[in-house]
Write a protein that holds these residues in place. Structure first.
Motif, PDB file in Angstrom:
ATOM      1  N   ASP A  52      -2.008  12.607 -10.180  1.00 56.41           N
ATOM      2  CA  ASP A  52      -1.676  12.408 -11.604  1.00 56.41           C
ATOM      3  C   ASP A  52      -1.640  13.435 -12.647  1.00 56.41           C
ATOM      4  O   ASP A  52      -0.851  13.379 -13.452  1.00 56.41           O
ATOM      5  CB  ASP A  52      -2.800  11.134 -11.969  1.00 56.41           C
ATOM      6  N   TYR A  96      -8.802   9.349 -17.344  1.00 52.83           N
ATOM      7  CA  TYR A  96      -8.806   7.983 -16.578  1.00 52.83           C
ATOM      8  C   TYR A  96      -9.420   6.800 -17.318  1.00 52.83           C
ATOM      9  O   TYR A  96     -10.601   7.230 -17.864  1.00 52.83           O
ATOM     10  CB  TYR A  96      -9.118   7.809 -15.193  1.00 52.83           C
ATOM     11  N   ARG A 134      -7.046   3.935 -14.467  1.00 52.45           N
ATOM     12  CA  ARG A 134      -5.556   4.312 -14.715  1.00 52.45           C
ATOM     13  C   ARG A 134      -5.763   5.555 -15.578  1.00 52.45           C
ATOM     14  O   ARG A 134      -6.685   5.669 -16.411  1.00 52.45           O
ATOM     15  CB  ARG A 134      -4.732   3.269 -15.225  1.00 52.45           C
ATOM     16  N   ALA A 152      -1.591   5.915 -19.705  1.00 55.77           N
ATOM     17  CA  ALA A 152      -0.738   4.470 -19.480  1.00 55.77           C
ATOM     18  C   ALA A 152      -1.026   3.675 -20.747  1.00 55.77           C
ATOM     19  O   ALA A 152      -0.065   2.789 -20.980  1.00 55.77           O
ATOM     20  CB  ALA A 152      -1.041   4.222 -18.102  1.00 55.77           C
TER      21      ALA A 152
END
Length: 447
Positions: A81, A215, A219, A223
């Motif tokens: 990511d 994170y 996620r 996001a």
């Protein structure tokens, strides 16, 4: 493909310059890009011959790949990511190769002067000059180190360096280290140094920032920002600050100063590791510096520490050395641009990447490049100059209200809103053109 007789110079072949070259080629323009380094990718290329890259060995994206990638060129699905700087550099090289941009780039070409005569005259360090219908400035603004001004009083007997010059932590081996700043680079370098330095690394800041882990709730943290993008920013701020407080607490919990403003106002620092090093005593907070005193640094709370190395992680100046004050005014940071792209006095001088975003840069420069290409290929009409000036003033007032008058308000953009709005602006410009509005033609560039 559109048919255009425009010949355009692009200054820079980093992410902004590459996106611009691609968009202009897609629109049928003739393009020459000038890049002082020896390969595409700009500041992401650590061993670029330009010598201007601030990329250090541990550098990774602080925005997730799906929020960072070009829409026209997704990052590989099997990448993590948060890819490393070296992966981003290879991604930009692949982008340039895949879209046939390399033949249009002149590597090892430093532009020293851009002037308006009959056309736009672009001169390099070798003294050669070529003329173009339009110029797009895409040289970036994270390469000219900014030091404290005025400098702190006193003298320091140790080593001083800017974060721009940091590469690997060996420079800190068995030395007492002070990092000044609270941005992403400051935190990364503090963590790196904490593994090799003598004693805890000192982290000094006059004011605090929000620290967001990479994170949240399993996620990528950004996001969450994308999911809230449709809401007014103040409502987004309240929701995001609540989520952040529940997940990791406040900076004050870790001994850091309270943030000077709310989330989405002052740029947060994105780091998973700094909080870990703080709670384990390997990084120790300090307030702002009062003065330098030989081998010691005196802080505003009256404390003092012996220090061998000071790293100034104090950001960068906006520098466009090849343009005169006629075009930049007294301060390039305050240059008013329509949609952060078009010069108000002459839109055949355009800028891609001269902004400070709440999110990643690549999607922003991609939509800016498409706006430039639409105009220079004759497919988009600007509004009248009065409407442009009013739009710039509205944007500035909103930015000052949100970010403050001393935080580069001319350059500030809200990532999600801006990336969504520019395609609408292109559509509006096409409608203006259909109603008889005027767009750029190569003939009109002659003055």
């Amino acid at each position: 493909m559109a048919v255009s007789s425009s010949r355009v110079a692009v200054i820079g072949a980093g992410a902004a310059g590459l996106a611009t070259v691609k968009a202009l080629l897609d629109a049928g323009c003739a393009v020459v890009a000038y890049e002082k380094g020896d390969r595409p990718g700009g500041l992401w290329v650590r061993d670029n011959s330009s010598g201007l890259s601030p990329a250090y060995a541990s550098l990774h994206l602080n925005t997730s790949k799906r929020r960072t990638e070009f829409a026209d060129f997704p990052m590989p699905a099997d990448w993590p990511d948060y890819p490393s700087a070296s992966r981003v550099a290879s991604y930009l090289a692949d982008y340039a190769q895949s879209f046939g941009l390399i033949p249009h780039i002149r590597f090892g070409s430093t532009v020293t002067r851009v002037e308006r005569d009959r056309l736009w005259a672009v001169t390099t360090e070798f003294g050669d000059t070529e003329r173009y219908d339009a110029v797009v400035v895409a040289n970036g603004h994270n390469w000219d180190p900014r030091y404290p001004d005025p400098a702190y009083p006193g003298t320091f007997h140790g080593t001083q360096m800017h974060a721009h010059d940091y590469r690997t932590p060996e420079v800190f081996l068995d030395r007492r280290v002070l990092i000044v700043g609270m941005g992403n680079s400051a935190m990364d370098i503090a963590v790196d140094a904490s593994h090799v330095a003598r004693g805890p690394v000192l982290l000094s800041a006059r004011r605090g920032v929000h620290i967001v882990p990479k994170y949240l709730f399993g996620r990528p943290a950004d996001a969450t920002g994308g999911a809230l993008a449709a809401l007014p920013w103040r409502l987004r701020q309240r929701i995001a600050e609540t989520l952040l407080r529940l997940a990791v607490g406040t900076p004050q919990t870790y001994g850091l100063p309270a943030p000077a403003g709310g989330l989405f106002q002052n740029h947060p620092t994105i780091s998973d590791t700094i909080l870990h090093r703080l709670t384990h005593g390997e990084v120790t907070p300090r307030p702002g510096i009062e003065r330098l005193d030989g081998e010691r640094v005196m802080f505003t709370d009256g404390s003092a520490d012996p220090v061998d190395v000071i790293v100034w992680a104090t950001g960068y100046r906006v520098s466009i050395p090849f343009l005169s004050p006629q075009w930049l005014g007294p301060d390039p940071e305050q240059l008013p641009l329509y949609q952060r792209v078009f010069h108000l006095d002459d839109p055949s001088l355009a800028f891609v990447g001269l902004m400070q975003s709440t999110g990643a840069a690549l999607p922003v420069v991609e939509v800016q490049a498409k706006l430039v290409a639409a105009y220079l290929s004759g497919g988009y009409a600007l509004p009248g100059i009065d409407e442009q000036r009013h739009a710039v003033q509205r944007a500035l007032r909103a930015a000052i209200e949100r970010w403050g008058a001393n935080a580069r308000p001319h350059m500030r953009i809200d990532f999600d809103r801006y990336v969504a709005n520019l395609p609408r602006e292109i559509a509006a410009g096409r409608n203006r053109l259909a109603r008889g509005g005027r767009t750029f033609t190569a003939e009109e560039s002659v003055v």
